[in-house]
Design a protein around this motif. Structure first.
Motif, PDB file in Angstrom:
ATOM      1  N   LEU A  84       0.823  -1.211   0.000  1.00  0.00           N
ATOM      2  CA  LEU A  84       0.000   0.000   0.000  1.00  0.00           C
ATOM      3  C   LEU A  84       0.857   1.261   0.000  1.00  0.00           C
ATOM      4  O   LEU A  84       0.585   2.223  -0.733  1.00  0.00           O
ATOM      5  N   ALA A  85       1.889   1.275   0.824  1.00  0.00           N
ATOM      6  CA  ALA A  85       2.763   2.449   0.890  1.00  0.00           C
ATOM      7  C   ALA A  85       3.465   2.686  -0.443  1.00  0.00           C
ATOM      8  O   ALA A  85       3.585   3.828  -0.907  1.00  0.00           O
ATOM      9  N   CYS A  86       3.921   1.606  -1.075  1.00  0.00           N
ATOM     10  CA  CYS A  86       4.630   1.748  -2.345  1.00  0.00           C
ATOM     11  C   CYS A  86       3.686   2.193  -3.462  1.00  0.00           C
ATOM     12  O   CYS A  86       4.080   2.971  -4.343  1.00  0.00           O
ATOM     13  N   ARG A  87       2.448   1.733  -3.436  1.00  0.00           N
ATOM     14  CA  ARG A  87       1.478   2.166  -4.442  1.00  0.00           C
ATOM     15  C   ARG A  87       1.188   3.657  -4.338  1.00  0.00           C
ATOM     16  O   ARG A  87       0.978   4.333  -5.344  1.00  0.00           O
ATOM     17  N   ARG A  88       1.182   4.147  -3.124  1.00  0.00           N
ATOM     18  CA  ARG A  88       0.773   5.532  -2.900  1.00  0.00           C
ATOM     19  C   ARG A  88       1.914   6.526  -3.013  1.00  0.00           C
ATOM     20  O   ARG A  88       1.688   7.695  -3.353  1.00  0.00           O
ATOM     21  N   LYS A  89       3.141   6.093  -2.725  1.00  0.00           N
ATOM     22  CA  LYS A  89       4.217   7.066  -2.537  1.00  0.00           C
ATOM     23  C   LYS A  89       5.344   6.988  -3.569  1.00  0.00           C
ATOM     24  O   LYS A  89       6.225   7.849  -3.566  1.00  0.00           O
ATOM     25  N   PHE A  90       5.337   5.998  -4.441  1.00  0.00           N
ATOM     26  CA  PHE A  90       6.433   5.860  -5.399  1.00  0.00           C
ATOM     27  C   PHE A  90       5.908   5.928  -6.825  1.00  0.00           C
ATOM     28  O   PHE A  90       4.965   5.216  -7.187  1.00  0.00           O
ATOM     29  N   ARG A  91       6.540   6.778  -7.618  1.00  0.00           N
ATOM     30  CA  ARG A  91       6.142   6.902  -9.015  1.00  0.00           C
ATOM     31  C   ARG A  91       6.459   5.617  -9.771  1.00  0.00           C
ATOM     32  O   ARG A  91       5.674   5.154 -10.600  1.00  0.00           O
ATOM     33  N   ARG A  92       7.621   5.033  -9.505  1.00  0.00           N
ATOM     34  CA  ARG A  92       8.013   3.752 -10.101  1.00  0.00           C
ATOM     35  C   ARG A  92       7.785   2.666  -9.055  1.00  0.00           C
ATOM     36  O   ARG A  92       8.449   2.659  -8.023  1.00  0.00           O
ATOM     37  N   TYR A  93       6.837   1.797  -9.314  1.00  0.00           N
ATOM     38  CA  TYR A  93       6.458   0.785  -8.325  1.00  0.00           C
ATOM     39  C   TYR A  93       7.640  -0.137  -8.037  1.00  0.00           C
ATOM     40  O   TYR A  93       8.183  -0.762  -8.960  1.00  0.00           O
ATOM     41  N   PRO A  94       8.065  -0.237  -6.778  1.00  0.00           N
ATOM     42  CA  PRO A  94       9.320  -0.938  -6.478  1.00  0.00           C
ATOM     43  C   PRO A  94       9.198  -2.412  -6.068  1.00  0.00           C
ATOM     44  O   PRO A  94      10.206  -3.000  -5.677  1.00  0.00           O
ATOM     45  N   LEU A  95       8.011  -2.973  -6.115  1.00  0.00           N
ATOM     46  CA  LEU A  95       7.863  -4.363  -5.669  1.00  0.00           C
ATOM     47  C   LEU A  95       7.676  -5.295  -6.851  1.00  0.00           C
ATOM     48  O   LEU A  95       7.044  -4.951  -7.845  1.00  0.00           O
ATOM     49  N   HIS A  96       8.208  -6.488  -6.710  1.00  0.00           N
ATOM     50  CA  HIS A  96       7.971  -7.542  -7.693  1.00  0.00           C
ATOM     51  C   HIS A  96       7.530  -8.794  -6.937  1.00  0.00           C
ATOM     52  O   HIS A  96       8.262  -9.339  -6.139  1.00  0.00           O
ATOM     53  N   GLY A  97       6.296  -9.190  -7.159  1.00  0.00           N
ATOM     54  CA  GLY A  97       5.809 -10.410  -6.526  1.00  0.00           C
ATOM     55  C   GLY A  97       5.212 -10.203  -5.155  1.00  0.00           C
ATOM     56  O   GLY A  97       5.105  -9.082  -4.645  1.00  0.00           O
ATOM     57  N   GLN A  98       4.853 -11.302  -4.567  1.00  0.00           N
ATOM     58  CA  GLN A  98       4.093 -11.339  -3.327  1.00  0.00           C
ATOM     59  C   GLN A  98       4.822 -12.219  -2.322  1.00  0.00           C
ATOM     60  O   GLN A  98       5.513 -13.171  -2.711  1.00  0.00           O
ATOM     61  N   VAL A  99       4.655 -11.933  -1.054  1.00  0.00           N
ATOM     62  CA  VAL A  99       5.331 -12.688   0.003  1.00  0.00           C
ATOM     63  C   VAL A  99       4.326 -13.034   1.102  1.00  0.00           C
ATOM     64  O   VAL A  99       3.518 -12.194   1.505  1.00  0.00           O
ATOM     65  N   ALA A 100       4.372 -14.268   1.571  1.00  0.00           N
ATOM     66  CA  ALA A 100       3.541 -14.694   2.699  1.00  0.00           C
ATOM     67  C   ALA A 100       4.295 -15.759   3.488  1.00  0.00           C
ATOM     68  O   ALA A 100       5.272 -16.342   3.005  1.00  0.00           O
ATOM     69  N   ALA A 101       3.841 -16.013   4.701  1.00  0.00           N
ATOM     70  CA  ALA A 101       4.518 -16.957   5.586  1.00  0.00           C
ATOM     71  C   ALA A 101       3.499 -17.698   6.438  1.00  0.00           C
ATOM     72  O   ALA A 101       2.395 -17.203   6.686  1.00  0.00           O
ATOM     73  N   ILE A 102       3.899 -18.868   6.905  1.00  0.00           N
ATOM     74  CA  ILE A 102       3.036 -19.675   7.783  1.00  0.00           C
ATOM     75  C   ILE A 102       3.919 -20.603   8.612  1.00  0.00           C
ATOM     76  O   ILE A 102       5.050 -20.911   8.226  1.00  0.00           O
ATOM     77  N   SER A 103       3.381 -21.037   9.737  1.00  0.00           N
ATOM     78  CA  SER A 103       4.088 -22.010  10.558  1.00  0.00           C
ATOM     79  C   SER A 103       3.541 -23.408  10.284  1.00  0.00           C
ATOM     80  O   SER A 103       2.363 -23.581   9.947  1.00  0.00           O
ATOM     81  N   VAL A 104       4.404 -24.383  10.408  1.00  0.00           N
ATOM     82  CA  VAL A 104       4.024 -25.796  10.358  1.00  0.00           C
ATOM     83  C   VAL A 104       4.787 -26.501  11.467  1.00  0.00           C
ATOM     84  O   VAL A 104       5.763 -25.963  12.006  1.00  0.00           O
ATOM     85  N   GLY A 105       4.343 -27.689  11.808  1.00  0.00           N
ATOM     86  CA  GLY A 105       5.057 -28.396  12.857  1.00  0.00           C
ATOM     87  C   GLY A 105       4.607 -29.828  12.988  1.00  0.00           C
ATOM     88  O   GLY A 105       3.711 -30.295  12.270  1.00  0.00           O
ATOM     89  N   LEU A 106       5.255 -30.520  13.908  1.00  0.00           N
ATOM     90  CA  LEU A 106       4.840 -31.859  14.295  1.00  0.00           C
ATOM     91  C   LEU A 106       4.187 -31.762  15.663  1.00  0.00           C
ATOM     92  O   LEU A 106       4.810 -31.301  16.620  1.00  0.00           O
TER      93      LEU A 106
END
Length: 243
Positions: free
Chosen positions: A147-169
């Motif tokens: 959101l910040a990059c969409r609003r504040k940068f003329r040249r969009y500086p992100l490439h792709g998406q990032v997410a995380a999750i936990s797994v376990g035994l």
């Protein structure tokens, strides 16, 4: 000896590959250029993005920017009040390690030249903790950064998406998205960060009570991949609804 719980008897009653209810509230903070409140079950993390017209010393004069993160838990985030780290004399090692993970994860999708000599700081404040606060911070942090990059940068500086999750035994079984009841008894606890293409950005984990096998690790990574795809979809939906 007590019997092991079956797959149907996770403390939450969830299936092994079932996420807690996941939701993101976009624009939660009025003043931050980008913000998102991440809900993962009973875990709540407020992520905000701020932009400064300066960079760390090692980047001065390079024309490149930086993304960093800070992480903290509010005193009432758990069932016993924790002291504010500023009052206690400084950050704990745990907080420093978590914020470094968040920063590394988000930098994986950034074009630093497009930032120019600016620093984007992602603040992740845990309002309520029930396990998975660091992975929720990565997921909400990516939304705040976007959101910040969409609003504040003329040249969009992100490439792709990032997410995380936990797994376990948990009781010998691979499970997705550990809550506190599982995390506190887990035989293995692993945090996985991925991009939208399924590429691994970071795998952070340990055996808690005994060593686990390569096949069990593969099972957990498969669970993480499926869960992250659902989180990526939830992120996209939140952005679409925000307009």
């Amino acid at each position: 000896m007590p019997e092991k719980k079956s797959l149907k008897e996770r403390p939450s009653g969830r299936a092994p590959d079932e996420l807690r209810p996941v939701r993101f509230e976009i624009g939660y903070s009025k003043h931050a250029p980008g913000s998102a409140l991440a809900h993962f079950g009973d875990t709540r993390v407020l992520c905000t993005a701020s932009i400064d017209a300066s960079v760390p010393r090692f980047l001065r004069g390079s024309g490149r920017g930086w993304v960093t993160a800070e992480y903290g838990m509010l005193p009432g985030a758990t069932n016993t009040r924790g002291r504010r780290e500023a009052v206690a004399g400084g950050q704990t090692g745990r907080s420093m390690e978590i914020q470094r993970l968040i920063g590394r994860s988000l930098r994986a999708c950034v074009d630093f030249e497009a930032l120019g000599e600016r620093t984007v700081t992602i603040d992740c404040d845990v309002l309520q903790a029930d396990g998975g606060t660091r992975t929720a911070s990565v997921c909400g942090g990516w939304l705040a950064l976007t959101l910040a990059c969409r609003r504040k940068f003329r040249r969009y500086p992100l490439h792709g998406q990032v997410a995380a999750i936990s797994v376990g035994l948990y009781r010998g079984q691979a499970v997705l998205d550990l809550d506190y009841a599982e995390d506190s008894e887990a035989e293995a606890d692993i945090n996985v960060v991925m991009n939208e293409a399924g590429g691994l950005i970071e795998v952070q984990g340990t055996a808690e009570s005994h060593a686990f096998l390569r096949g069990e690790l593969d099972q957990m990574l498969d669970l993480a991949g499926g869960g992250i795809q659902r989180i990526l979809a939830a992120q996209e939906q939140a952005l679409e609804q925000s307009g």
